[in-house]
Enzyme design. Sequence first.
Site, PDB file in Angstrom:
ATOM      1  N   LYS A 131     -11.655   4.231  -5.661  1.00 40.15           N
ATOM      2  CA  LYS A 131     -11.377   5.407  -4.853  1.00 40.15           C
ATOM      3  C   LYS A 131     -10.823   6.522  -5.728  1.00 40.15           C
ATOM      4  O   LYS A 131     -10.082   6.273  -6.673  1.00 40.15           O
ATOM      5  CB  LYS A 131     -10.365   5.056  -3.756  1.00 40.15           C
ATOM      6  CG  LYS A 131     -10.919   4.095  -2.700  1.00 40.15           C
ATOM      7  CD  LYS A 131      -9.883   3.816  -1.627  1.00 40.15           C
ATOM      8  CE  LYS A 131     -10.457   2.908  -0.543  1.00 40.15           C
ATOM      9  NZ  LYS A 131      -9.453   2.615   0.511  1.00 40.15           N
TER      10      LYS A 131
ATOM     11  N   ARG B 194     -14.903  -3.696  -4.127  1.00 39.50           N
ATOM     12  CA  ARG B 194     -15.281  -3.150  -2.827  1.00 39.50           C
ATOM     13  C   ARG B 194     -16.804  -3.025  -2.797  1.00 39.50           C
ATOM     14  O   ARG B 194     -17.454  -2.909  -3.850  1.00 39.50           O
ATOM     15  CB  ARG B 194     -14.665  -1.773  -2.602  1.00 39.50           C
ATOM     16  CG  ARG B 194     -13.143  -1.722  -2.669  1.00 39.50           C
ATOM     17  CD  ARG B 194     -12.665  -0.281  -2.510  1.00 39.50           C
ATOM     18  NE  ARG B 194     -11.217  -0.133  -2.515  1.00 39.50           N
ATOM     19  CZ  ARG B 194     -10.476   0.100  -3.600  1.00 39.50           C
ATOM     20  NH1 ARG B 194     -11.073   0.224  -4.790  1.00 39.50           N
ATOM     21  NH2 ARG B 194      -9.171   0.222  -3.520  1.00 39.50           N
TER      22      ARG B 194
ATOM     23  N   HIS C 127      -5.360  -1.013  -6.375  1.00 40.40           N
ATOM     24  CA  HIS C 127      -4.475  -0.421  -5.372  1.00 40.40           C
ATOM     25  C   HIS C 127      -3.525   0.567  -6.036  1.00 40.40           C
ATOM     26  O   HIS C 127      -2.942   0.279  -7.079  1.00 40.40           O
ATOM     27  CB  HIS C 127      -3.641  -1.515  -4.679  1.00 40.40           C
ATOM     28  CG  HIS C 127      -4.412  -2.308  -3.684  1.00 40.40           C
ATOM     29  ND1 HIS C 127      -4.004  -3.555  -3.230  1.00 40.40           N
ATOM     30  CD2 HIS C 127      -5.578  -2.051  -3.040  1.00 40.40           C
ATOM     31  CE1 HIS C 127      -4.877  -4.008  -2.357  1.00 40.40           C
ATOM     32  NE2 HIS C 127      -5.841  -3.120  -2.221  1.00 40.40           N
TER      33      HIS C 127
ATOM     34  N   TYR D 259      -1.158  -9.823   0.731  1.00 38.71           N
ATOM     35  CA  TYR D 259      -1.739 -11.087   0.288  1.00 38.71           C
ATOM     36  C   TYR D 259      -0.684 -12.122  -0.089  1.00 38.71           C
ATOM     37  O   TYR D 259      -1.014 -13.280  -0.359  1.00 38.71           O
ATOM     38  CB  TYR D 259      -2.679 -10.853  -0.901  1.00 38.71           C
ATOM     39  CG  TYR D 259      -3.830  -9.950  -0.561  1.00 38.71           C
ATOM     40  CD1 TYR D 259      -4.847 -10.360   0.296  1.00 38.71           C
ATOM     41  CD2 TYR D 259      -3.900  -8.652  -1.070  1.00 38.71           C
ATOM     42  CE1 TYR D 259      -5.895  -9.530   0.627  1.00 38.71           C
ATOM     43  CE2 TYR D 259      -4.946  -7.808  -0.741  1.00 38.71           C
ATOM     44  CZ  TYR D 259      -5.938  -8.252   0.110  1.00 38.71           C
ATOM     45  OH  TYR D 259      -6.974  -7.411   0.442  1.00 38.71           O
TER      46      TYR D 259
ATOM     47  N   ARG E  62     -13.351  -9.765  -0.987  1.00 37.23           N
ATOM     48  CA  ARG E  62     -12.242  -9.092  -1.686  1.00 37.23           C
ATOM     49  C   ARG E  62     -10.895  -9.695  -1.257  1.00 37.23           C
ATOM     50  O   ARG E  62     -10.031  -9.958  -2.092  1.00 37.23           O
ATOM     51  CB  ARG E  62     -12.303  -7.595  -1.376  1.00 37.23           C
ATOM     52  CG  ARG E  62     -11.211  -6.740  -2.036  1.00 37.23           C
ATOM     53  CD  ARG E  62     -11.549  -5.275  -1.820  1.00 37.23           C
ATOM     54  NE  ARG E  62     -10.430  -4.363  -2.045  1.00 37.23           N
ATOM     55  CZ  ARG E  62     -10.100  -3.856  -3.241  1.00 37.23           C
ATOM     56  NH1 ARG E  62     -10.795  -4.204  -4.314  1.00 37.23           N
ATOM     57  NH2 ARG E  62      -9.092  -3.024  -3.361  1.00 37.23           N
TER      58      ARG E  62
ATOM     59  N   HIS F  28     -15.733  -7.196   2.652  1.00 38.53           N
ATOM     60  CA  HIS F  28     -14.314  -7.140   2.320  1.00 38.53           C
ATOM     61  C   HIS F  28     -13.658  -8.522   2.395  1.00 38.53           C
ATOM     62  O   HIS F  28     -12.593  -8.734   1.827  1.00 38.53           O
ATOM     63  CB  HIS F  28     -13.596  -6.152   3.243  1.00 38.53           C
ATOM     64  CG  HIS F  28     -12.781  -5.136   2.501  1.00 38.53           C
ATOM     65  ND1 HIS F  28     -13.345  -4.247   1.602  1.00 38.53           N
ATOM     66  CD2 HIS F  28     -11.451  -4.869   2.485  1.00 38.53           C
ATOM     67  CE1 HIS F  28     -12.386  -3.483   1.086  1.00 38.53           C
ATOM     68  NE2 HIS F  28     -11.229  -3.848   1.602  1.00 38.53           N
TER      69      HIS F  28
END
Length: 321
Positions: A191, A167, A292, A301, A269, A266
Amino acid sequence: MDSGTDEGMGTVEATALNAGFKELLSQFLAHINVERGLAKATVHAYESDLLRYCLWLQSQGFKNLSTVEAQTVEDFVASLQKESARSRARRLASVHEFHRFALAEHEIDADVSQQVKAPKAPQHLPDVLTIDEVAAMLESACPKGDTDPIALRDRALLELMYATGARVSEAVTINREDIDLAGRVVRLMGKGSKQRLVPFGGYAQRAVQAYCEHGRDELQKRSKTKLEMRAIFLNTRGHRLSRQSVWEIVQYTAARAGLSHKVHPHTLRHSFATHLIQGGADVRTVQELLGHASVTTTQIYTHVSPETLKESYVMAHPRAR
């Protein structure tokens, strides 16, 4: 924010709340701020959502949560129809938390909000570059033989982002000690301050090495404070590169490569994940690489692109040609 006091809800909207709603909301904000220790931005988001909810309830004649029914909550969500599905889902999540807190505090006898489900957001396939488009973009960042420190930095940055699926917030926080060039692995801070180790290939290794040997020191010399000695990616003044600068680098480089569609950080990514899936990587591996929390997020995806469908159709159908 000093939640739990009138100063913590020092807005015009808060002053319009009746005593019952105001006291309960103040207690809830104090709970998530002090006892649960949520981030200030998160507390503020809850406050914004629940102020709106309580004011709406008041406008419908409710004096507290005790007489609110599931249909009432449904009607509140319906009143948000001009907002995106994601925004409505976030506000409903705040309402769920508020009702659970009220139940725990014996302010209500049952949590009627739990019967209300969030609206499903329409699922859009992410913007993805082709492998050739990525190659053209990376080449345009720093053509062969270019020794300009900025060009070397841009090539290293974009190569590493595409090689790792980082990211933009992760890319700009990379420090020198986070990269093992010999081992071809980088530590990314995702995150929730979750760290993960992500491998990268020879292209990124060579680009980062060239930048570190021939570009980074030149940029660092321009810093008057020397406070950014740990940062790997520096701007023209020798300071840590900002997220906004990465956006500008990506868009400028895409334009130089002649890409007609809009490209943002992004996009690299998304392209990283899609190309891995198309290359045979399993979704669980890609989930780990992307950082994730849930494999459900990664599964977007796995959708087959229209181009792949068409190619498979032409190859397989007896009357496709």
